[in-house]
Write a protein that holds these residues in place. Structure first.
Motif, PDB file in Angstrom:
ATOM      1  N   GLY A  15       0.636  -1.368   0.035  1.00 27.69           N
ATOM      2  CA  GLY A  15      -0.169   0.181  -0.115  1.00 27.69           C
ATOM      3  C   GLY A  15       0.663   0.988  -0.913  1.00 27.69           C
ATOM      4  N   SER A  16       1.806   1.417  -1.038  1.00 28.24           N
ATOM      5  CA  SER A  16       2.681   2.514  -1.006  1.00 28.24           C
ATOM      6  C   SER A  16       1.835   3.423  -1.659  1.00 28.24           C
ATOM      7  CB  SER A  16       3.736   2.113  -1.822  1.00 28.24           C
ATOM      8  OG  SER A  16       3.408   1.961  -3.282  1.00 28.24           O
ATOM      9  N   PRO A  17       1.445   5.080  -1.115  1.00 25.69           N
ATOM     10  CA  PRO A  17       0.917   5.830  -0.955  1.00 25.69           C
ATOM     11  C   PRO A  17       0.796   6.224  -2.901  1.00 25.69           C
ATOM     12  CG  PRO A  17       2.602   6.846   0.892  1.00 25.69           C
ATOM     13  CD  PRO A  17       2.756   5.579   0.041  1.00 25.69           C
ATOM     14  N   SER A  18       1.951   6.554  -3.268  1.00 21.11           N
ATOM     15  CA  SER A  18       2.258   7.183  -4.469  1.00 21.11           C
ATOM     16  C   SER A  18       3.169   6.627  -5.469  1.00 21.11           C
ATOM     17  CB  SER A  18       2.929   8.521  -4.360  1.00 21.11           C
ATOM     18  OG  SER A  18       3.342   9.039  -5.399  1.00 21.11           O
ATOM     19  N   LEU A  19       2.513   6.257  -6.321  1.00 19.58           N
ATOM     20  CA  LEU A  19       3.716   5.607  -7.806  1.00 19.58           C
ATOM     21  C   LEU A  19       4.926   5.910  -8.389  1.00 19.58           C
ATOM     22  CD1 LEU A  19       0.895   5.097 -10.785  1.00 19.58           C
ATOM     23  CD2 LEU A  19       2.262   3.013  -9.077  1.00 19.58           C
ATOM     24  N   TRP A  20       5.039   7.597  -7.494  1.00 16.53           N
ATOM     25  CA  TRP A  20       5.808   7.965  -7.607  1.00 16.53           C
ATOM     26  C   TRP A  20       7.368   7.483  -6.583  1.00 16.53           C
ATOM     27  CZ3 TRP A  20       6.442   9.970 -11.110  1.00 16.53           C
ATOM     28  CH2 TRP A  20       5.700  11.017 -11.995  1.00 16.53           C
ATOM     29  N   ARG A  21       7.205   6.916  -5.572  1.00 18.47           N
ATOM     30  CA  ARG A  21       7.851   5.596  -4.849  1.00 18.47           C
ATOM     31  C   ARG A  21       8.642   4.409  -5.907  1.00 18.47           C
ATOM     32  NH1 ARG A  21       5.886   6.301   1.375  1.00 18.47           N
ATOM     33  NH2 ARG A  21       5.193   8.197   1.732  1.00 18.47           N
ATOM     34  N   ASP A  22       7.729   3.775  -6.461  1.00 16.28           N
ATOM     35  CA  ASP A  22       8.331   3.175  -7.432  1.00 16.28           C
ATOM     36  C   ASP A  22       9.146   3.589  -8.370  1.00 16.28           C
ATOM     37  OD1 ASP A  22       8.741   1.268  -9.410  1.00 16.28           O
ATOM     38  OD2 ASP A  22       6.266   0.734  -9.111  1.00 16.28           O
ATOM     39  N   GLY A  23      10.318   2.818  -8.480  1.00 17.33           N
ATOM     40  CA  GLY A  23      11.433   3.160  -9.423  1.00 17.33           C
ATOM     41  C   GLY A  23      11.295   2.746 -10.420  1.00 17.33           C
ATOM     42  N   ASP A  24      10.279   1.063 -11.402  1.00 10.53           N
ATOM     43  CA  ASP A  24      10.756   1.692 -12.008  1.00 10.53           C
ATOM     44  C   ASP A  24       9.160   2.137 -12.719  1.00 10.53           C
ATOM     45  OD1 ASP A  24      11.838  -0.831 -12.559  1.00 10.53           O
ATOM     46  OD2 ASP A  24      10.176  -2.153 -11.757  1.00 10.53           O
ATOM     47  N   PHE A  25       8.089   2.565 -12.331  1.00  8.74           N
ATOM     48  CA  PHE A  25       7.670   3.723 -12.671  1.00  8.74           C
ATOM     49  C   PHE A  25       7.583   5.614 -12.860  1.00  8.74           C
ATOM     50  CE2 PHE A  25       4.249   6.875 -12.511  1.00  8.74           C
ATOM     51  CZ  PHE A  25       3.912   7.227 -13.625  1.00  8.74           C
TER      52      PHE A  25
END
Length: 441
Positions: A15-25
């Protein structure tokens, strides 16, 4: 093909609050952003070189724009079936590499004094063909990369940068053609494609792909399945029709527009770039609004009203005259409004389309709707050049900008207008008699 839930990382499941924490995204977003900037920049760099350097007439400009757009008509359906069977990362990096080489070759031809209309036609076709592969692949890649409830957020980011690049790229290209040499302008777009290649190839998450042991006729059956799914789904069918009406008229309008600004309003390449650049900030605003307004007012209401306002504002352009102190500020305002509401439509439509499409058909549905809409752009560009030569620039601009209003009318008369505040589910508004499979991946 794995489900969306199985393609996200453990940190996303937590449940990460933001996609910006996803390095691949982030890598996908950076690569897609610079790639779209280069793609849309080249769409104006090459025509402006033709108009300002080679003194191309209206018919020649129409042919040049159509040459870059005809691969959409020829390749979209095949690419959609093909992308559904391959890793989207591989498709995107190869498309970026090919476009960088094509524009790099055009730059070398310019430095050697051989950058004439034939070379521009060849470069435009190559970039257009490879852009079909990239655009279908990046749309399918998001569904494989994030969870369903992150689609709106992901699309808001990706489509925000795409819409900003749609005019921000041409604005940059116009300035480069005006301030620097034509070969440097072409080389700059090649550099952006190379940067996209470097970013996207660093995506670590591997995609599972289905077996590719079927015989070649299988491709045509998959294309038919994509066509039947879109035609048989009332929401997707309307999206395709509205997109066709918009893209055909917009292509015709842009051909006239690119002649109207320098020749009727007597604007320099830099002034043209400044006016068009206003769509970029507008698109960023539209991206922010797209993450909020549909949940508040409903997807249908937002789609219809935003399309009507965004397309309708372009009817103000033929009212402008030169010289005038209000001409450039008015163009900036018009393009800002067009960018904001156009982006709002793009993100909202993308979220609806992805929500009602099964994972195994994302590539084919994206390609089918691209084929329905963008496939008409070569004919629109040719029509714009023909009208400009026969009726004059101002009259042609009124007619082509007015034609864009058919798109919101089609949406207003369809089930799209009645969508509420929640995204529809897979199969929503789809007749039960439709016989194609909804998930064959």
């Amino acid at each position: 093909m794995p489900s969306v839930s199985s393609s996200v990382s453990d940190s996303d499941r937590s449940g990460s609050p933001s996609l910006w924490r996803d390095g691949d995204f982030r890598r996908l977003w950076v690569g897609q952003t610079v790639s779209q900037l280069a793609e849309h920049g080249s769409l104006v760099v090459l025509p402006l070189i033709a108009v300002l350097t080679l003194d191309a007439d209206a018919d020649q400009l129409g042919v040049l724009r159509a040459t870059g757009q005809v691969p959409i008509l020829l390749l979209s359906l095949l690419v959609g079936a093909w992308v559904d069977r391959w890793r989207t990362r591989t498709v995107m990096v190869l498309a970026d590499l090919g476009r960088a080489l094509a524009l790099g070759a055009a730059a070398v031809a310019g430095l050697l004094g051989g950058l004439g209309l034939p070379a521009l036609l060849l470069a435009a076709f190559a970039v257009g063909a490879l852009s079909v592969f990239f655009d279908v692949a990046y749309q399918a890649s998001l569904v494989r990369l994030v969870k369903r409830d992150q689609l709106v957020q992901g699309n808001s980011a990706l489509e925000g940068s795409r819409s900003a690049a749609q005019i921000g790229g041409p604005a940059l290209g116009g300035a480069l053609v005006s301030l620097l040499s034509a070969p440097v302008a072409a080389a700059s777009s090649a550099l952006f494609f190379a940067l996209s290649f470097l970013s996207i190839r660093r995506i670590r998450r591997r995609e599972s792909i289905p077996e590719r042991s079927e015989r070649p006729p299988r491709v045509w059956r998959r294309i038919r399945e994509g066509l039947r799914f879109v035609v048989g789904h009332t929401l997707l069918r309307t999206v395709g029709l509205a997109s066709a009406a918009f893209q055909f008229s917009f292509a015709a309008m842009m051909t006239v527009y690119l002649l109207f600004l320098p020749r009727e309003l007597h604007l320099s390449g830099t002034a043209v770039g400044l006016a068009l650049a206003a769509t970029g900030p507008g698109a960023l605003l539209g991206s922010v609004l797209a993450a909020r307004l549909p949940n508040r007012f409903g997807y249908g209401a937002v789609l219809v009203s935003a399309a009507a306002l965004g397309d309708g504002v372009l009817l103000c352009v033929p009212l402008l005259h030169s010289p005038s102190v209000v001409t450039i500020p008015a163009l900036v305002a018009v393009n800002f409004v067009f960018g904001a509401f156009g982006q709002l439509v793009n993100v909202t439509v993308m979220a609806v389309r992805q929500a009602v499409t099964p994972d195994g058909m994302q590539g084919r549905v994206a390609a089918t709707i691209t084929f329905a809409g963008m496939g008409l752009t070569p004919f629109g560009s040719l029509l714009g050049g023909l009208l400009a030569g026969e009726w004059g620039l101002r009259t042609s601009l009124v007619v082509t900008a007015g034609g864009m209003m058919l798109s919101p009318v089609l949406m207003a008369l369809s089930p799209l207008a009645r969508l509420g505040r929640a995204l529809p589910e897979i199969g929503h508004a789809r007749p039960a008699v439709l016989g194609c499979p909804i998930n064959d991946g």
